[in-house]
Design a protein around this motif. Structure first.
Motif, PDB file in Angstrom:
ATOM      1  N   LEU A  76       0.816  -1.201   0.000  1.00  0.00           N
ATOM      2  CA  LEU A  76       0.000   0.000   0.000  1.00  0.00           C
ATOM      3  C   LEU A  76       0.856   1.259   0.000  1.00  0.00           C
ATOM      4  CD1 LEU A  76      -2.827  -1.021   2.503  1.00  0.00           C
ATOM      5  CD2 LEU A  76      -3.137  -0.423   0.091  1.00  0.00           C
ATOM      6  N   THR A  77       1.960   1.212   0.705  1.00  0.00           N
ATOM      7  CA  THR A  77       2.822   2.388   0.805  1.00  0.00           C
ATOM      8  C   THR A  77       3.907   2.411  -0.273  1.00  0.00           C
ATOM      9  OG1 THR A  77       4.199   1.215   2.431  1.00  0.00           O
ATOM     10  CG2 THR A  77       2.458   2.656   3.277  1.00  0.00           C
ATOM     11  N   ASN A  78       4.126   1.268  -0.955  1.00  0.00           N
ATOM     12  CA  ASN A  78       5.154   1.188  -2.004  1.00  0.00           C
ATOM     13  C   ASN A  78       4.597   0.459  -3.237  1.00  0.00           C
ATOM     14  OD1 ASN A  78       7.892   2.040  -0.508  1.00  0.00           O
ATOM     15  ND2 ASN A  78       6.689   0.724   0.867  1.00  0.00           N
ATOM     16  N   PRO A  79       3.537   0.963  -3.859  1.00  0.00           N
ATOM     17  CA  PRO A  79       2.917   0.261  -4.993  1.00  0.00           C
ATOM     18  C   PRO A  79       3.848   0.119  -6.194  1.00  0.00           C
ATOM     19  CG  PRO A  79       2.031   2.474  -4.783  1.00  0.00           C
ATOM     20  CD  PRO A  79       2.850   2.226  -3.547  1.00  0.00           C
ATOM     21  N   ASP A  80       4.902   0.929  -6.261  1.00  0.00           N
ATOM     22  CA  ASP A  80       5.831   0.823  -7.379  1.00  0.00           C
ATOM     23  C   ASP A  80       6.590  -0.498  -7.373  1.00  0.00           C
ATOM     24  OD1 ASP A  80       6.973   1.882  -4.982  1.00  0.00           O
ATOM     25  OD2 ASP A  80       8.823   2.289  -6.105  1.00  0.00           O
ATOM     26  N   VAL A  81       6.573  -1.215  -6.241  1.00  0.00           N
ATOM     27  CA  VAL A  81       7.224  -2.524  -6.186  1.00  0.00           C
ATOM     28  C   VAL A  81       6.589  -3.473  -7.200  1.00  0.00           C
ATOM     29  CG1 VAL A  81       7.549  -4.587  -4.760  1.00  0.00           C
ATOM     30  CG2 VAL A  81       7.996  -2.318  -3.807  1.00  0.00           C
ATOM     31  N   ILE A  82       5.253  -3.426  -7.306  1.00  0.00           N
ATOM     32  CA  ILE A  82       4.568  -4.303  -8.256  1.00  0.00           C
ATOM     33  C   ILE A  82       5.005  -3.977  -9.679  1.00  0.00           C
ATOM     34  CG2 ILE A  82       2.320  -4.895  -9.237  1.00  0.00           C
ATOM     35  CD1 ILE A  82       1.112  -4.617  -6.513  1.00  0.00           C
ATOM     36  N   THR A  83       5.090  -2.696 -10.000  1.00  0.00           N
ATOM     37  CA  THR A  83       5.525  -2.294 -11.338  1.00  0.00           C
ATOM     38  C   THR A  83       6.924  -2.821 -11.631  1.00  0.00           C
ATOM     39  OG1 THR A  83       4.190  -0.281 -11.202  1.00  0.00           O
ATOM     40  CG2 THR A  83       5.939  -0.331 -12.852  1.00  0.00           C
ATOM     41  N   GLU A  84       7.795  -2.746 -10.613  1.00  0.00           N
ATOM     42  CA  GLU A  84       9.164  -3.223 -10.803  1.00  0.00           C
ATOM     43  C   GLU A  84       9.197  -4.723 -11.078  1.00  0.00           C
ATOM     44  OE1 GLU A  84      13.377  -3.497  -8.302  1.00  0.00           O
ATOM     45  OE2 GLU A  84      11.757  -2.169  -7.634  1.00  0.00           O
ATOM     46  N   VAL A  85       8.430  -5.477 -10.304  1.00  0.00           N
ATOM     47  CA  VAL A  85       8.428  -6.923 -10.477  1.00  0.00           C
ATOM     48  C   VAL A  85       7.786  -7.311 -11.808  1.00  0.00           C
ATOM     49  CG1 VAL A  85       7.588  -9.108  -9.536  1.00  0.00           C
ATOM     50  CG2 VAL A  85       8.488  -7.352  -8.015  1.00  0.00           C
ATOM     51  N   VAL A  86       6.710  -6.592 -12.200  1.00  0.00           N
ATOM     52  CA  VAL A  86       6.094  -6.833 -13.503  1.00  0.00           C
ATOM     53  C   VAL A  86       7.134  -6.669 -14.612  1.00  0.00           C
ATOM     54  CG1 VAL A  86       4.472  -5.922 -15.201  1.00  0.00           C
ATOM     55  CG2 VAL A  86       3.732  -6.263 -12.856  1.00  0.00           C
ATOM     56  N   GLY A  87       7.938  -5.610 -14.521  1.00  0.00           N
ATOM     57  CA  GLY A  87       8.977  -5.390 -15.524  1.00  0.00           C
ATOM     58  C   GLY A  87       9.985  -6.528 -15.574  1.00  0.00           C
ATOM     59  N   ILE A  88      10.383  -7.005 -14.390  1.00  0.00           N
ATOM     60  CA  ILE A  88      11.341  -8.110 -14.326  1.00  0.00           C
ATOM     61  C   ILE A  88      10.765  -9.365 -14.971  1.00  0.00           C
ATOM     62  CG2 ILE A  88      12.536  -9.693 -12.749  1.00  0.00           C
ATOM     63  CD1 ILE A  88      12.797  -7.296 -10.800  1.00  0.00           C
TER      64      ILE A  88
END
Length: 283
Positions: A76-88
């Motif tokens: 919730l506080t770091n939603p960009d983590v999902i974007t990073e993993v999606v890219g990987i």
């Protein structure tokens, strides 16, 4: 809104949860660090097996609930983590797909590059193989046709193989049969002219049209019509369809530059880039 993040992003969301769990289970809280240059990203080891994460940390059910709650808070506080993993994960899938296609081309090289019946143009002795799977009724094939001609004009080391690949109905098959009949009873240059004419033609490819173009290029219409019904013509189209299925070709145009499959229309500038890449490899 983020409560169902894992469902929303599928495998990538699960990967993000695993990554966060690894971070929380193995790393004590620290104060925010001064930003530094980002290191190259690689797939986190934690993405491989979530069960080993919990085994290594020996968490109890109660601790697991706390960990899940903390993972949710982290997302919730770091939603960009999902974007990073999606890219990987997308990069990994792209690499796996590219490698699989290289293997498919290598495994089927004789049928792709030297089937013994497909038209070979450009420089027949060229060091760079370019293959096109094409259909006379395909508007994007028609769009690509003059760009392929320009590519061959500007690069005298390309060996161009044209695969008759009719996939848009009976009229497409009829046109391909006519073209292969011309190639069977005539020569490469006459086939090239006939092929150019069919690609430029915007109407229905009928017997009248085939006869008119055949006679325009010095052939007898009756001879072409007879050759169209030769069993070998049907066998050649069937072989191309079988090869296309093996290579996962579901539409036209599809190109092969060296060992790289490019699906769909690409402008001549991108074709030039693909040729230059092959040229660096073969040299």
């Amino acid at each position: 809104m983020m409560r169902d993040a894992g469902l929303m992003v599928g495998a990538a969301g699960v990967g993000a949860l695993i990554l966060v769990g690894a971070m929380l289970a193995r790393t004590p809280p620290v104060a925010p660090a001064t930003p530094v240059a980002e290191a190259p990203r690689t797939a986190p080891a934690a993405l491989t097996d979530v069960s080993s994460l919990f085994a290594e940390t020996s968490v109890t059910p109660e601790q697991r609930e706390v960990l899940h709650a903390e993972m949710r808070r982290y997302l919730l506080t770091n939603p960009d983590v999902i974007t990073e993993v999606v890219g990987i994960l997308e990069a990994r899938r792209a690499a796996e797909t590219a490698q699989a296609e290289l293997s498919m081309v290598s495994d089927n090289a004789p049928e792709i590059f030297a089937d013994g019946f497909s038209y070979v143009g450009g420089n027949p002795n060229g060091t760079i193989n370019v293959v096109e799977f094409s259909d006379y009724k395909c508007p994007f094939c028609k769009r690509a046709h003059p760009e392929i001609a320009a590519l061959l004009e500007n690069n005298d080391d390309i060996r161009f193989i044209y695969k008759e690949y009719p996939v848009l109905g009976q009229e497409s098959i009829y046109a391909s049969r006519a073209a292969l009949a011309v190639l069977r009873i005539s020569d490469d240059e006459t086939y090239r002219k006939f092929n150019d004419q069919l690609m430029a033609f915007g109407g229905t490819v009928s017997e009248q049209v085939v006869r008119r173009y055949a006679e325009r290029f010095g052939l007898e219409g009756d001879a072409v019509m007879e050759a169209m019904n030769h069993p070998e013509i049907e066998a050649q189209i069937r072989r191309n369809h079988e090869l296309g299925r093996t290579l996962g070709i579901t539409g036209t145009p599809t190109f092969i530059f060296g060992e790289q499959i490019i699906r769909g229309y690409v402008p001549v500038a991108q074709m030039e880039e693909a040729v230059e890449l092959v040229r660096r490899i073969v040299e």
